[in-house]
Write a protein that holds these residues in place. Sequence first.
Motif, PDB file in Angstrom:
ATOM      1  N   PRO A   1       8.933   4.735   0.058  1.00 26.33           N
ATOM      2  CA  PRO A   1       7.466   4.768   0.169  1.00 26.33           C
ATOM      3  C   PRO A   1       6.901   5.974  -0.569  1.00 26.33           C
ATOM      4  O   PRO A   1       7.588   6.972  -0.770  1.00 26.33           O
ATOM      5  CB  PRO A   1       7.235   4.879   1.680  1.00 26.33           C
ATOM      6  N   LYS A   2       5.647   5.883  -0.956  1.00 29.41           N
ATOM      7  CA  LYS A   2       4.990   6.987  -1.657  1.00 29.41           C
ATOM      8  C   LYS A   2       4.768   8.157  -0.707  1.00 29.41           C
ATOM      9  O   LYS A   2       4.462   7.975   0.472  1.00 29.41           O
ATOM     10  CB  LYS A   2       3.655   6.522  -2.251  1.00 29.41           C
ATOM     11  N   SER A   3       4.888   9.359  -1.232  1.00 33.16           N
ATOM     12  CA  SER A   3       4.859  10.555  -0.390  1.00 33.16           C
ATOM     13  C   SER A   3       3.501  10.803   0.254  1.00 33.16           C
ATOM     14  O   SER A   3       3.420  11.386   1.333  1.00 33.16           O
ATOM     15  CB  SER A   3       5.269  11.784  -1.213  1.00 33.16           C
TER      16      SER A   3
ATOM     17  N   SER B   1       8.392   7.139  -6.665  1.00 30.62           N
ATOM     18  CA  SER B   1       8.991   7.561  -5.395  1.00 30.62           C
ATOM     19  C   SER B   1      10.381   6.959  -5.248  1.00 30.62           C
ATOM     20  O   SER B   1      11.294   7.598  -4.720  1.00 30.62           O
ATOM     21  CB  SER B   1       8.105   7.132  -4.223  1.00 30.62           C
TER      22      SER B   1
ATOM     23  N   SER C   1       2.898   3.032   9.017  1.00 29.72           N
ATOM     24  CA  SER C   1       2.112   2.532  10.140  1.00 29.72           C
ATOM     25  C   SER C   1       2.646   1.179  10.579  1.00 29.72           C
ATOM     26  O   SER C   1       3.162   0.406   9.771  1.00 29.72           O
ATOM     27  CB  SER C   1       0.640   2.405   9.740  1.00 29.72           C
TER      28      SER C   1
ATOM     29  N   PRO D   1       2.938  10.423   8.553  1.00 33.65           N
ATOM     30  CA  PRO D   1       2.916  10.749   7.121  1.00 33.65           C
ATOM     31  C   PRO D   1       4.316  10.660   6.528  1.00 33.65           C
ATOM     32  O   PRO D   1       5.284  11.162   7.113  1.00 33.65           O
ATOM     33  CB  PRO D   1       2.377  12.185   7.090  1.00 33.65           C
TER      34      PRO D   1
ATOM     35  N   THR E   1       1.389   8.622   1.443  1.00 34.28           N
ATOM     36  CA  THR E   1       0.966   7.541   2.337  1.00 34.28           C
ATOM     37  C   THR E   1       1.525   7.778   3.742  1.00 34.28           C
ATOM     38  O   THR E   1       2.163   8.795   4.004  1.00 34.28           O
ATOM     39  CB  THR E   1       1.446   6.181   1.807  1.00 34.28           C
ATOM     40  N   SER E   2       1.285   6.832   4.628  1.00 37.77           N
ATOM     41  CA  SER E   2       1.774   6.929   6.006  1.00 37.77           C
ATOM     42  C   SER E   2       2.490   5.647   6.395  1.00 37.77           C
ATOM     43  O   SER E   2       2.136   4.552   5.930  1.00 37.77           O
ATOM     44  CB  SER E   2       0.614   7.180   6.981  1.00 37.77           C
TER      45      SER E   2
ATOM     46  N   GLU F   1       0.812  -1.219   0.000  1.00 36.33           N
ATOM     47  CA  GLU F   1       0.000   0.000   0.000  1.00 36.33           C
ATOM     48  C   GLU F   1       0.845   1.268   0.000  1.00 36.33           C
ATOM     49  O   GLU F   1       0.362   2.330  -0.405  1.00 36.33           O
ATOM     50  CB  GLU F   1      -0.939   0.003   1.207  1.00 36.33           C
ATOM     51  N   ILE F   2       2.080   1.179   0.467  1.00 35.77           N
ATOM     52  CA  ILE F   2       2.916   2.385   0.510  1.00 35.77           C
ATOM     53  C   ILE F   2       3.952   2.398  -0.608  1.00 35.77           C
ATOM     54  O   ILE F   2       4.746   3.338  -0.699  1.00 35.77           O
ATOM     55  CB  ILE F   2       3.621   2.529   1.875  1.00 35.77           C
TER      56      ILE F   2
ATOM     57  N   ASP G   1       5.112   2.118  -4.824  1.00 34.55           N
ATOM     58  CA  ASP G   1       4.627   2.528  -6.144  1.00 34.55           C
ATOM     59  C   ASP G   1       3.911   1.381  -6.843  1.00 34.55           C
ATOM     60  O   ASP G   1       4.174   0.199  -6.585  1.00 34.55           O
ATOM     61  CB  ASP G   1       5.808   2.970  -7.022  1.00 34.55           C
TER      62      ASP G   1
END
Length: 485
Positions: free
Chosen positions: A289-291, A171, A296, A316, A293-294, A157-158, A160
């Motif tokens: 990670p994509k900018s 990213s 977690s 974030p 996203t977060s 999920e985080i 590309d």
Amino acid sequence: MAGNDLPSLGRVKLADLIPSEGLASDSYKLSVSTLSQSLAQYSAAIIQFSSSDGALLRSGLDSARLYFHQRASYPSNDMIHTNDSREWCKTSGYYADPQLWQETYDYRPGLTPTEPNTLEFPPGGLPDIFALLGKAARNILDAISFYLNLRSSPFSEILDNVPLRNREISSSVLSVCCHARPSFQGGQHHSLPQDEGQLVMFSDNDHLMDKSLITLMKSDKAGLHVRDFHGRWFLVDEDLGPQEAVVFPGLALYQATAGYVNPALLKTEISHMQANMYGRCSVAFKLMPKSMTSLSCSEMRAAGHGVEAQFQLPVPVDDFMQRSHPTDQLFNRHSLQAFTFPTAQDGSVKPARRRKNSSKCKPLPPSKRLRLEAQRVLKERVQDIADKRGIKLRFCNLKDCESHVHSLDSPCATTRIEIGWPPGVPFVHPHDLPNKAKVEFLKAYEPGWTETNDTELSLTEPGQTNQHTANCDSKMLFISVLFFP
């Protein structure tokens, strides 16, 4: 770790880290164990590529040497960049940092032009190298996830999209670097440490940490130093074969795994580079990670790992990348220990456990003691039951599960029944259970727990304890004033 120490940096074939359907093969388990143990001890490992992939990496380095060699001796002002964290996902093309005597060409799909202009030709083969190292980095990340007992591809999920969608910008980035090119005059405008006319290694204050999840690096000359588990610096790329590259974890993975995977602390040596006309060239793929996203730790919590307070809230990504991360806060924390990778007799990888702090300290507050007991029972009892029955624990959210416990059709009903989860207790990580529910959890899985523990004290919240003490003090003060004016 004493019994499982690797004598040197772990070497793993990339082909053995590619997962397949069904049960994990023995070669996959062994490779994951070697990779993980090497990351624990040395914060790095060596990945062995196929002969054809190794040839691609070497040709990329050859092209990089020629590219930087034909560059101007001193870059124009618009090409001089320092490490601006605000631009972490926007770098593309050539730029230089004279203070570090370093030149870089960043290839970022979606932003870097695919067709070179008439004035400049970039290093060759970058799209192919990006694809090769990007796939390898994802396989390595999945191998670490397998060790940590996380679900498959937990970080998808985080990351590309593969491939990138229309108008998306990557990213992750492929950085082609050149250190200490003699014809590059930028470094001579700044005072660098010298010893008998030769450039020496950067000082300890100049060490760096990548903010990536995973970084893969291939260099044409040795010079990359990494700090190991014992705080000693060692050269990681001294004995690299023609088909080998170095992999090391970054700060983003440290955050996403709640501190279980320590980031590598790096510094680059440029001693004796003046005798070489090309300097030291390297290609490094940084899985980022994509900018939007977060980061977690929900996956770690779902897998049964304890998550400390500083990792409880999602962060974030863009804020994380722009924030400074002092190394003393990462490596000098008593609660942070490098993770270990024991292997069971059947070859399977056991879940990671943190080492307990053996130093003497004040008695823990009742609620914290209760929480630690619940986490211990989860790891020693509940996880064992789940493993024997082939069940992967997927904990619910506390708010959602309050209604689940009264229904036989809830998502967690079958799992609760199969592992003997106590009735009426929400199916969430024991760390997040209310104190009364923690007690019911302990009673169910730890026979005799009530007899050996002060239940009434354990049920007392820290705030209630302080309030009770304050009330007693107030009463004593009132009596003193009343009878002894």
